[in-house]
Design a protein around this motif. Sequence first.
Motif: not given
Length: 817
Positions: A54-61, A63-79
């Motif tokens: 998604e687009q960053h709310p305070n910067a045009d260039r 993005r705020v991404c949520r990524v799935d890193a398998g076992g490294f993201s036990k609490d869900g996708p990382l921001q």
Amino acid sequence: MQFPESWLREFCNPALTTQALADLLTMSGMEVEELRPVAPPFSGVVVAEIVEAEQHPNADRLRVCRVDAGGFSKDGPLQIVCGAPNARVGIKVPLAVVGALLPPAEGENSGGEPFEIKTGKLRGVESFGMLCSARELKLSEDHGGLLELPADAPLGADLRQVLSLDDTLFTLKLTPNLGHALSVYGIAREVSALTGAPLQTPAIQPVAPRDDARLPVRIEAPDLCGRFSGRIVRNVNTKARTPAWMVDRLARCGQRSVTALVDISNYVMFEYGRPSHIFDLDKIHGGLVVRWGRAGETLKLLNGNSIEVDAAVGVIADDQAVESLAGIMGGDKTAVSDDTRHVYVEAAFWWPEAVAGRSRRFNFATDAGHRFERGVDPARTVEHIERITQLIIDICGTPETVCGPMDDQQVNLPQPRPVTLRVDRAAKVIGMPVTQADCEAVFTRLGMPFSESAAGTLSVTPPSWRFDLTIEEDLIEEVIRVIGYDKLPATPPLAPIAARPLDEERRSGHAVRRLLAALDYQETINFSFVEQRWESELAGNPDPIRVLNPIAAPLAVMRSSLVGSLVNVLRHNLARKTNRVRVFELGRVSRRDASVMAGDLTVAGIAQPQRVGGLAYGAADELQWGEKERLVDFFDVKGDVEALLAPRAVRFEPASHPALHPGRSARVLLDDDGREIGIVGELHPRWRQGYELPQAPVLFELDLAAVLERPLPRFEPISRHQPAWRDLALVVPDGAGHDALVGALRADPAGHVRDVTLFDVYKPAGPSTDIGAGERSMAVRLELLDADATWTDERIDATVAAAVARAAEAVGARLRT
């Protein structure tokens, strides 16, 4: 030759460490010039997939991404906050998790320390890691976006394992006789022979033809091409993407990916050392003809250059025009493109003598030419086309892809010539005991058939891939190379030593170097071949000796003078802001001389004397407080020449030289025998301007043989009588020279005028009562000595009067009143 260690170990995997393997290759004659890791050390980088962006709310260039890193993201996708332009949902990219250590950033402030990833905020949004580009991981210079990973890369896997980054790149510096080692398989074959580790030779299965089409090929020049193999492959997808594994291996061999078909051809070249070419079949008119070129024919190559061929260059032509430069590079007309549907795959054996040196004629070099001019195995053209065909089908194939039958023409293959090895001779040359069994074991490991032709003598047949085994010494080298140079005993050499007396009347070249260095000159060493312009302009040589095979187009002739080389050194220094230059060189020159006969150290018709030359430019002395700065002039360098030749007396006469100023140059003559030994003077203003020099340098060039002469001193008893001195002011015409005047004064038949020294020159600014127009006064001091009698005033006056009379007769001198 560059390749990754992992690829080599797929063919041969000895129980050696990386460094031990490198040492083994170097000691076997294949010098490992460099070892470097594929990737720098880093940790904590895993495979992750972007599931939201998604687009960053305070910067045009950003993005705020949520990524799935398998076992490294036990609490869900990382921001993760990311600014890469290609950050989008669905791609897999490298993720540096919190705590990861990345290669140090570039710049002076990095300190060379690893960069640790921490939780941070970018414009108010938290980021729990960093998505990486190839440049940030120091894998390449690509910084256009995130490094996109294969779609099948497992989430959470260590990136180093996924991309095989724990690998080492070997760079070999191979000598010209090691053409068989210009491939990964060829090097593996050598490693197998050296270590005894098994060689894994993949079985290349023939591809069954499903089409009867053949392309007519005719070989008209058997001395150019000994074997030509090819086949047609139809309905290929030239837009197919090269697999990542092939792209990576090519990159680790120093080859960038181009297109799938080109990559396949290059891959097999690095794999088996087999250069090949793939034509666009639809662009070939009629059939192909392998022949020598014809004068006036032109060809546009794949690199964009347009060249003109002649009868000394091999070509592949169709019915209309030349299509390829044989063994070197294909032509642009038949190159494959995205629109190509049908191709013709070619692999040939080109005679090394027919390819060697051809690339340099057109000022470029290719990997194919580099291999063919050293010799490529003529026995495996068909197998390698089968390998290329299978790769084309696997990578570029479609349901309609079919290949035609193999067309293999063998017209002039090299015939293996057995080479004889005498075991006793091998032991003598190697310098340690070697048995016949040792030699047989070496040849067996190298795949060389042999037989015993006589007691203690082996007849060895070189394999098809070895073009460097022609004489007995080649086989001896193979024996000790495989046995191991480290097995050689440390045996001191034994040889008779005879003392050679040194000639006291001759000094060494090193003594001349030391003397010139003491005079503030620095030695330079230059090529003996130079630009033709230097010879015509600075040496006055309209017909220099030409080099048959120059290393560069400008260095096409042999020098007959050192002047051009010294001026070029000056220009090189001036380009680097050096304002004071004083250099010298001892070197040979070459000039035509019909009187020179051929000998062990001579070439018929060419004289190669040694010369010593020097150049002085800029300030006469280094910057100092005690003396005003002034430019070096003729008399400074004249003094250096006199110091170089001391204690021999020399004289200087006006001279004309093509490189020097006509009024500021002189011949150098030995005073005792009148021999001319060189020249000294200021560079001609025409060449100072032509070579873009701010000021004119002063140069000298002398015959080294004369400079090395050192007459022994002749001792005389000290006179019991004192000398007498008289100062004379002589009025002479302006045209009277110093040497003529001094020579006349010293020419005393009785030898009583021991020395004459000029100490003043005077020319009045206006009218004078005793010095007329066109005249000047030269003041000299005469030293008079009679070893047998005491001087009296009468004898002194008579001797002086006789000296003045000689000067009057010689140069028109008179005593100044």
